[in-house]
Scaffold this motif. Structure first.
Motif, PDB file in Angstrom:
ATOM      1  N   ARG A 108       0.902  -1.144   0.015  1.00 45.42           N
ATOM      2  CA  ARG A 108       0.055   0.006  -0.193  1.00 45.42           C
ATOM      3  C   ARG A 108       0.701   1.308   0.124  1.00 45.42           C
ATOM      4  NH1 ARG A 108      -4.931   0.221  -1.616  1.00 45.42           N
ATOM      5  NH2 ARG A 108      -5.316   1.781  -0.196  1.00 45.42           N
ATOM      6  N   LYS A 109       2.025   1.174   0.713  1.00 48.09           N
ATOM      7  CA  LYS A 109       2.802   2.428   0.664  1.00 48.09           C
ATOM      8  C   LYS A 109       3.433   2.718  -0.537  1.00 48.09           C
ATOM      9  CE  LYS A 109       6.931   4.087   2.988  1.00 48.09           C
ATOM     10  NZ  LYS A 109       8.061   3.705   4.191  1.00 48.09           N
ATOM     11  N   ALA A 110       3.827   1.478  -1.237  1.00 44.84           N
ATOM     12  CA  ALA A 110       4.270   1.612  -2.665  1.00 44.84           C
ATOM     13  C   ALA A 110       3.399   2.162  -3.537  1.00 44.84           C
ATOM     14  CB  ALA A 110       5.062   0.247  -3.104  1.00 44.84           C
ATOM     15  N   GLU A 111       2.139   1.763  -3.322  1.00 40.38           N
ATOM     16  CA  GLU A 111       1.006   2.303  -4.157  1.00 40.38           C
ATOM     17  C   GLU A 111       0.924   3.628  -4.188  1.00 40.38           C
ATOM     18  OE1 GLU A 111      -2.130  -0.203  -3.552  1.00 40.38           O
ATOM     19  OE2 GLU A 111      -1.375  -2.052  -4.527  1.00 40.38           O
ATOM     20  N   ILE A 112       0.601   3.902  -2.883  1.00 42.41           N
ATOM     21  CA  ILE A 112       0.596   5.568  -2.306  1.00 42.41           C
ATOM     22  C   ILE A 112       1.604   6.272  -2.977  1.00 42.41           C
ATOM     23  CG2 ILE A 112       0.506   7.440  -0.410  1.00 42.41           C
ATOM     24  CD1 ILE A 112      -1.219   4.971   0.983  1.00 42.41           C
ATOM     25  N   GLU A 113       2.737   5.977  -2.885  1.00 43.18           N
ATOM     26  CA  GLU A 113       4.175   6.693  -3.528  1.00 43.18           C
ATOM     27  C   GLU A 113       4.087   6.767  -4.939  1.00 43.18           C
ATOM     28  OE1 GLU A 113       6.563   8.381  -2.028  1.00 43.18           O
ATOM     29  OE2 GLU A 113       5.591   8.058  -0.204  1.00 43.18           O
ATOM     30  N   LEU A 115       1.099   6.835  -6.703  1.00 39.70           N
ATOM     31  CA  LEU A 115      -0.057   7.779  -7.044  1.00 39.70           C
ATOM     32  C   LEU A 115       0.535   9.202  -6.770  1.00 39.70           C
ATOM     33  CD1 LEU A 115      -2.790   5.904  -5.321  1.00 39.70           C
ATOM     34  CD2 LEU A 115      -2.602   6.280  -7.768  1.00 39.70           C
ATOM     35  N   LYS A 116       1.279   9.500  -5.621  1.00 41.29           N
ATOM     36  CA  LYS A 116       1.903  10.834  -5.383  1.00 41.29           C
ATOM     37  C   LYS A 116       2.837  11.367  -6.600  1.00 41.29           C
ATOM     38  CE  LYS A 116       1.521  10.850  -0.347  1.00 41.29           C
ATOM     39  NZ  LYS A 116       2.519  10.765   0.979  1.00 41.29           N
ATOM     40  N   ASN A 117       3.646  10.478  -6.737  1.00 38.71           N
ATOM     41  CA  ASN A 117       4.473  10.768  -8.129  1.00 38.71           C
ATOM     42  C   ASN A 117       3.695  11.009  -9.577  1.00 38.71           C
ATOM     43  OD1 ASN A 117       6.749  10.255  -6.331  1.00 38.71           O
ATOM     44  ND2 ASN A 117       7.001   8.294  -6.982  1.00 38.71           N
ATOM     45  N   ASN A 118       2.681  10.050  -9.566  1.00 39.07           N
ATOM     46  CA  ASN A 118       1.949  10.219 -10.929  1.00 39.07           C
ATOM     47  C   ASN A 118       1.346  11.505 -10.676  1.00 39.07           C
ATOM     48  OD1 ASN A 118       2.867   8.071 -11.959  1.00 39.07           O
ATOM     49  ND2 ASN A 118       0.881   6.670 -11.151  1.00 39.07           N
TER      50      ASN A 118
END
Length: 349
Positions: A108-113, A115-118
């Motif tokens: 989840r942390k990787a997915e959130i990161e 999404l933030k980068n995108n």
């Protein structure tokens, strides 16, 4: 050997019940002085306490853990998942459940990161796109307003203003075409028509096409010594021509006056050919190297716009090469020069 740090609920229930049953059985034997009574008391206490403890664990702990797993998967449990919750999950130790939750948290942390980068990339892209369109639109608007306010009747300036407006219209058309090409490459709408051809012959054709631009800056375009032996590649010739034009044209823009652009071709293995385009120009700072293939990314916005282009050339190159299932890379040192290389599939019979 039993690992007491990773006990399953069944094991934990049994050993807890055993710890309770032993003193009870010993106490019954001590009081009655009868082994049979002690064994009966031990067995009844073991079974009863095991079932009670197992029920408590299942009801109050693993029921909560099941809810955690349902939150992790964010779906209504299917029959397969219900089987998992009923038969497999209860066999897991608390540590194994903790590891599952930690793994989910990392994902989840990787997915959130991501999404933030995108989101950052999306904002930058929209800002850059707005700026790229705004400049020619405002320029055209200025020329048109000037012409409508009387300059149209002045033959000394009207043609010049119209020509400048036309150049800015061309810039917008090129920008839209480049964006359209990237979109089609990303979506796979542009099919690849692969064929076998000699990459050195294509390099010579591109050098010839850009010879006037290179001559205007007194630059030489050549194939590196030792790389003249013809090498066949299997690729879309038209699209690879576009890649080479973009890379060599960049060399003529950012290479030093009177310098040279050198193409190198290497047979890396039986399956791939490496093509590199090098210049001896201004170079690219290290902090920009990871981003130069992004849309509209410019290492020096003012200077980049002065030499022309839409800011999409390297992004198009990247998409074309990746559409071939290959990779593109860059090496650069300030005031030494830049080398951009990519691989292509070797000849197919």
């Amino acid at each position: 050997m039993l690992d007491f740090k990773n006990l399953s609920p069944n094991n934990l229930s049994f050993f807890t019940a055993l710890a309770l049953s032993l003193p009870v059985g010993i106490a019954f034997y001590w009081i009655s002085q009868n082994w049979y009574a002690g064994i009966i008391a031990f067995a009844i206490t073991l079974v009863g306490s095991y079932l009670l403890i197992r029920f408590v664990l299942d009801s109050f702990i693993y029921r909560k853990i099941k809810l955690i797993y349902k939150f992790i998967y964010l779906t209504k449990a299917s029959k397969k998942e219900e089987m998992y919750y009923k038969y497999i999950l209860p066999k897991k130790s608390i540590d194994e459940v903790r590891q599952d939750v930690e793994q989910w948290a990392e994902q989840r942390k990787a997915e959130i990161e991501l999404l933030k980068n995108n989101e950052i990339y999306r904002k930058e892209f929209l800002q850059n796109l707005s700026h790229e369109f705004k400049t020619p639109i405002f320029t055209i608007q200025g020329y048109v307003d000037t012409l409508l306010n009387g300059a149209l009747e002045n033959p000394a300036v009207n043609r010049k203003f119209l020509e400048n407006a036309s150049r800015n219209v061309d810039r917008m058309v090129n920008l839209i075409n480049d964006l359209d090409e990237i979109t089609k490459l990303e979506s796979g709408e542009q099919p690849l028509y692969k064929e076998n051809f000699i990459i050195q012959d294509l390099l010579k054709d591109v050098f010839e096409t850009l010879s006037i631009k290179a001559a205007s800056r007194n630059m030489k375009c050549l194939i590196k010594k030792g790389c003249e032996v013809p090498l066949y590649v299997f690729a879309d010739k038209e699209k690879i021509t576009r890649v080479l034009i973009n890379l060599i044209e960049n060399g003529t823009k950012y290479g030093k006056q009177g310098g040279s652009i050198v193409a190198s071709v290497y047979n890396t293995d039986e399956h791939r050919v490496l093509i590199e385009i090098s210049d001896d120009g201004i170079g690219i700072a290290e902090e920009h190297l990871l981003r130069i293939f992004e849309r509209f990314y410019r290492t020096d916005r003012g200077r980049s716009r002065n030499v022309g282009g839409t800011g999409l050339g390297l992004s198009i190159c990247k998409h074309i090469i990746e559409a071939h299932g290959q990779t593109i890379h860059v090496r650069s040192t300030i005031d030494v020069g830049t080398t951009i290389g990519f691989t292509l599939e070797s000849r197919k019979d």
